[in-house]
Scaffold this motif. Sequence first.
Motif, PDB file in Angstrom:
ATOM      1  N   ARG A 329      47.428  -0.582 -12.751  1.00 57.36           N
ATOM      2  CA  ARG A 329      46.805  -1.664 -13.507  1.00 57.36           C
ATOM      3  C   ARG A 329      47.653  -2.934 -13.382  1.00 57.36           C
ATOM      4  N   ARG A 330      46.996  -4.088 -13.197  1.00 60.44           N
ATOM      5  CA  ARG A 330      47.644  -5.403 -13.222  1.00 60.44           C
ATOM      6  C   ARG A 330      46.884  -6.276 -14.210  1.00 60.44           C
ATOM      7  N   SER A 331      47.619  -6.911 -15.105  1.00 62.73           N
ATOM      8  CA  SER A 331      47.005  -7.727 -16.147  1.00 62.73           C
ATOM      9  C   SER A 331      47.274  -9.202 -15.892  1.00 62.73           C
ATOM     10  N   ASP A 332      46.308 -10.034 -16.299  1.00 65.40           N
ATOM     11  CA  ASP A 332      46.414 -11.502 -16.226  1.00 65.40           C
ATOM     12  C   ASP A 332      46.808 -11.959 -14.824  1.00 65.40           C
ATOM     13  N   VAL A 333      46.031 -11.555 -13.829  1.00 64.94           N
ATOM     14  CA  VAL A 333      46.283 -11.958 -12.451  1.00 64.94           C
ATOM     15  C   VAL A 333      45.079 -12.745 -11.942  1.00 64.94           C
ATOM     16  N   LEU A 334      45.323 -13.536 -10.900  1.00 64.86           N
ATOM     17  CA  LEU A 334      44.246 -14.274 -10.243  1.00 64.86           C
ATOM     18  C   LEU A 334      43.437 -13.282  -9.417  1.00 64.86           C
ATOM     19  N   ARG A 335      42.124 -13.314  -9.568  1.00 63.49           N
ATOM     20  CA  ARG A 335      41.287 -12.320  -8.897  1.00 63.49           C
ATOM     21  C   ARG A 335      40.003 -12.949  -8.379  1.00 63.49           C
ATOM     22  N   VAL A 336      39.468 -12.349  -7.312  1.00 62.32           N
ATOM     23  CA  VAL A 336      38.214 -12.796  -6.716  1.00 62.32           C
ATOM     24  C   VAL A 336      37.319 -11.576  -6.545  1.00 62.32           C
ATOM     25  N   PRO A 337      36.002 -11.765  -6.513  1.00 60.03           N
ATOM     26  CA  PRO A 337      35.108 -10.628  -6.270  1.00 60.03           C
ATOM     27  C   PRO A 337      35.327 -10.042  -4.874  1.00 60.03           C
ATOM     28  N   ASN A 338      35.166  -8.756  -4.752  1.00 60.07           N
ATOM     29  CA  ASN A 338      35.371  -8.100  -3.458  1.00 60.07           C
ATOM     30  C   ASN A 338      34.393  -8.580  -2.401  1.00 60.07           C
ATOM     31  N   GLN A 339      33.178  -9.050  -2.813  1.00 65.08           N
ATOM     32  CA  GLN A 339      32.214  -9.527  -1.823  1.00 65.08           C
ATOM     33  C   GLN A 339      32.737 -10.740  -1.067  1.00 65.08           C
ATOM     34  N   ALA A 340      33.584 -11.541  -1.734  1.00 63.14           N
ATOM     35  CA  ALA A 340      34.098 -12.744  -1.090  1.00 63.14           C
ATOM     36  C   ALA A 340      34.985 -12.405   0.101  1.00 63.14           C
ATOM     37  N   LEU A 341      35.680 -11.276   0.060  1.00 61.15           N
ATOM     38  CA  LEU A 341      36.548 -10.893   1.168  1.00 61.15           C
ATOM     39  C   LEU A 341      35.756 -10.350   2.351  1.00 61.15           C
ATOM     40  N   ARG A 342      34.517  -9.956   2.116  1.00 61.00           N
ATOM     41  CA  ARG A 342      33.689  -9.429   3.209  1.00 61.00           C
ATOM     42  C   ARG A 342      32.776 -10.485   3.822  1.00 61.00           C
ATOM     43  N   TYR A 343      32.743 -11.681   3.221  1.00 62.93           N
ATOM     44  CA  TYR A 343      31.843 -12.722   3.709  1.00 62.93           C
ATOM     45  C   TYR A 343      32.515 -13.530   4.818  1.00 62.93           C
ATOM     46  N   LEU A 344      31.749 -13.821   5.896  1.00 64.09           N
ATOM     47  CA  LEU A 344      32.206 -14.685   6.983  1.00 64.09           C
ATOM     48  C   LEU A 344      30.983 -15.411   7.521  1.00 64.09           C
ATOM     49  N   PRO A 345      30.885 -16.727   7.317  1.00 65.85           N
ATOM     50  CA  PRO A 345      29.682 -17.452   7.760  1.00 65.85           C
ATOM     51  C   PRO A 345      29.589 -17.484   9.275  1.00 65.85           C
ATOM     52  N   GLY A 346      28.402 -17.284   9.813  1.00 71.81           N
ATOM     53  CA  GLY A 346      28.212 -17.306  11.267  1.00 71.81           C
ATOM     54  C   GLY A 346      28.242 -18.709  11.809  1.00 71.81           C
ATOM     55  N   GLY A 347      28.910 -18.847  12.918  1.00 71.20           N
ATOM     56  CA  GLY A 347      28.935 -20.139  13.603  1.00 71.20           C
ATOM     57  C   GLY A 347      30.006 -21.082  13.128  1.00 71.20           C
ATOM     58  N   ILE A 348      30.706 -20.794  12.060  1.00 74.67           N
ATOM     59  CA  ILE A 348      31.766 -21.680  11.573  1.00 74.67           C
ATOM     60  C   ILE A 348      33.094 -21.189  12.113  1.00 74.67           C
ATOM     61  N   VAL A 349      33.784 -22.019  12.846  1.00 75.74           N
ATOM     62  CA  VAL A 349      35.074 -21.655  13.418  1.00 75.74           C
ATOM     63  C   VAL A 349      36.168 -22.359  12.636  1.00 75.74           C
ATOM     64  N   PRO A 350      37.022 -21.607  11.959  1.00 74.98           N
ATOM     65  CA  PRO A 350      38.101 -22.240  11.205  1.00 74.98           C
ATOM     66  C   PRO A 350      39.045 -22.985  12.131  1.00 74.98           C
ATOM     67  N   GLU A 351      39.708 -23.935  11.559  1.00 69.07           N
ATOM     68  CA  GLU A 351      40.654 -24.741  12.328  1.00 69.07           C
ATOM     69  C   GLU A 351      41.816 -23.877  12.812  1.00 69.07           C
ATOM     70  N   GLY A 352      42.051 -23.930  14.141  1.00 67.37           N
ATOM     71  CA  GLY A 352      43.162 -23.177  14.710  1.00 67.37           C
ATOM     72  C   GLY A 352      42.823 -21.754  15.082  1.00 67.37           C
ATOM     73  N   GLY A 353      41.535 -21.372  15.170  1.00 65.85           N
ATOM     74  CA  GLY A 353      41.202 -19.997  15.526  1.00 65.85           C
ATOM     75  C   GLY A 353      39.723 -19.811  15.643  1.00 65.85           C
ATOM     76  N   THR A 354      39.313 -18.566  15.815  1.00 62.66           N
ATOM     77  CA  THR A 354      37.900 -18.217  15.894  1.00 62.66           C
ATOM     78  C   THR A 354      37.512 -17.430  14.660  1.00 62.66           C
ATOM     79  N   ALA A 355      36.220 -17.309  14.469  1.00 66.25           N
ATOM     80  CA  ALA A 355      35.742 -16.575  13.310  1.00 66.25           C
ATOM     81  C   ALA A 355      36.194 -15.136  13.354  1.00 66.25           C
ATOM     82  N   ALA A 356      36.255 -14.568  14.542  1.00 63.92           N
ATOM     83  CA  ALA A 356      36.647 -13.168  14.661  1.00 63.92           C
ATOM     84  C   ALA A 356      38.113 -12.983  14.323  1.00 63.92           C
ATOM     85  N   THR A 357      38.956 -13.906  14.793  1.00 62.87           N
ATOM     86  CA  THR A 357      40.393 -13.738  14.564  1.00 62.87           C
ATOM     87  C   THR A 357      40.778 -14.071  13.132  1.00 62.87           C
ATOM     88  N   GLN A 358      39.921 -14.803  12.423  1.00 66.28           N
ATOM     89  CA  GLN A 358      40.250 -15.167  11.059  1.00 66.28           C
ATOM     90  C   GLN A 358      39.749 -14.149  10.044  1.00 66.28           C
TER      91      GLN A 358
END
Length: 410
Positions: A329-358
């Motif tokens: 258990r961890r209390s009072d921590v910064l947290r995000v929904p698990n769905q956010a870690l599985r999302y990757l928009p198609g066609g958007i390439v982050p700066e300095g890499g590709t969508a696959a490598t990021q």
Amino acid sequence: MNRQVTGVADEKSVTSFRSDGGTGETRHRPWLKAAVLLAFLLATVGAGAFWWRSHSAPPIHYVTMPVTRGEVARAVTATGTVNPELTVIVGSYVSGVIQQLFCDYNTQVKAGQICAKIDPRPYQMTVNQAQAALDVAKAQLEKDKANLVYAKLTLDRTTALARRDFSTQDAADSAKNAYDQAQAQIGLDQATIEQREAELEAAQVNLGYTDITSPVEGTVVSRNVTQGQTVAASFQTPTLFLIATDLTKMQVDTNVSESDVGAVAEGNKATFTVDAFPSRVFEGTVTQLRQSPQSVQNVITFDAVVSVDNRDLSLKPGMTASARVVTERRSDVLRVPNQALRYLPGGIVPEGGTAATQAPTAGSGQALLWVLRDGRPAAVTVKVGLDDDSNTEIVEGDLHPGDLVIVGED
């Protein structure tokens, strides 16, 4: 007369119009061409707009959820059964007919209280026989004691006469032998008495077993006999009653799979629900992780015992519980929904890499999140920590409570 004149005039007018018809056609034809040209232009523009709309990408609508602060708890789920902490099986050591019943379901009993009685008459007769055999053995002892006294007198008399040569030595030896046998008989009688006493005590114990008593203080949770029923204890002790010592203290025997048992330890907090109270969450603590495996259809599970306070007696023995054992258990921590870690928009390439490598890399602790900033998605690299079924802890990264992370698209 007037009609003719009028008719002639009309004819002239028509003739005049027809003679000037060429001039009229020339005057109206440019407007017709302009109208046709305008209609053609409008149709062309409409077709182009339709084509552009049908071939252009629709606007993307992002589904977002806010970054929050709170608790992240990893847990193991298991099912189990609610049982009293200590349940005593009350059986019968002797066979016979149940003559009387003094306890029923939910009866509060004290230690030593009689719950049932087996017909004692056969065992009482055995006691009487053993007592009679003991009395015979004691009487035999008294008889042999008297014989010992007589044998002692005979020995003394014969020995004295033999010294004076008034009796033979053989007679003296015979008297000595009779005396020794009388002494041995006394020892035999005493041993016989001890044997008869033991037989009497065993018969009395069996007679006492005809009273089925509660060994502990508690509540009767099961009764398996009725008045007049015959119980047979020849090969196996029959179970007559089940007595729970204290229903205010219950435990849940959960079946934890072998893949999860490594994370469970004594002292872990646990919660569970039962079908009788679907909206109520009971809290307990893992007090024991038993080493004995249980195999059901080649599936290995281990018994994790969760102790729970049941002062209001809401929990009943035998209820099915759906348990959740918190392993970390961890209390009072910064947290995000698990769905956010599985999302990757198609066609958007982050700066300095590709969508696959990021994309997030398993086991590295690094992950990529997409945050909606100024209406546009922005990639943020974060370091993740503990995760549960709903949220993941963010250890490092440019995130703050209230930021909107993208979890999907409409």
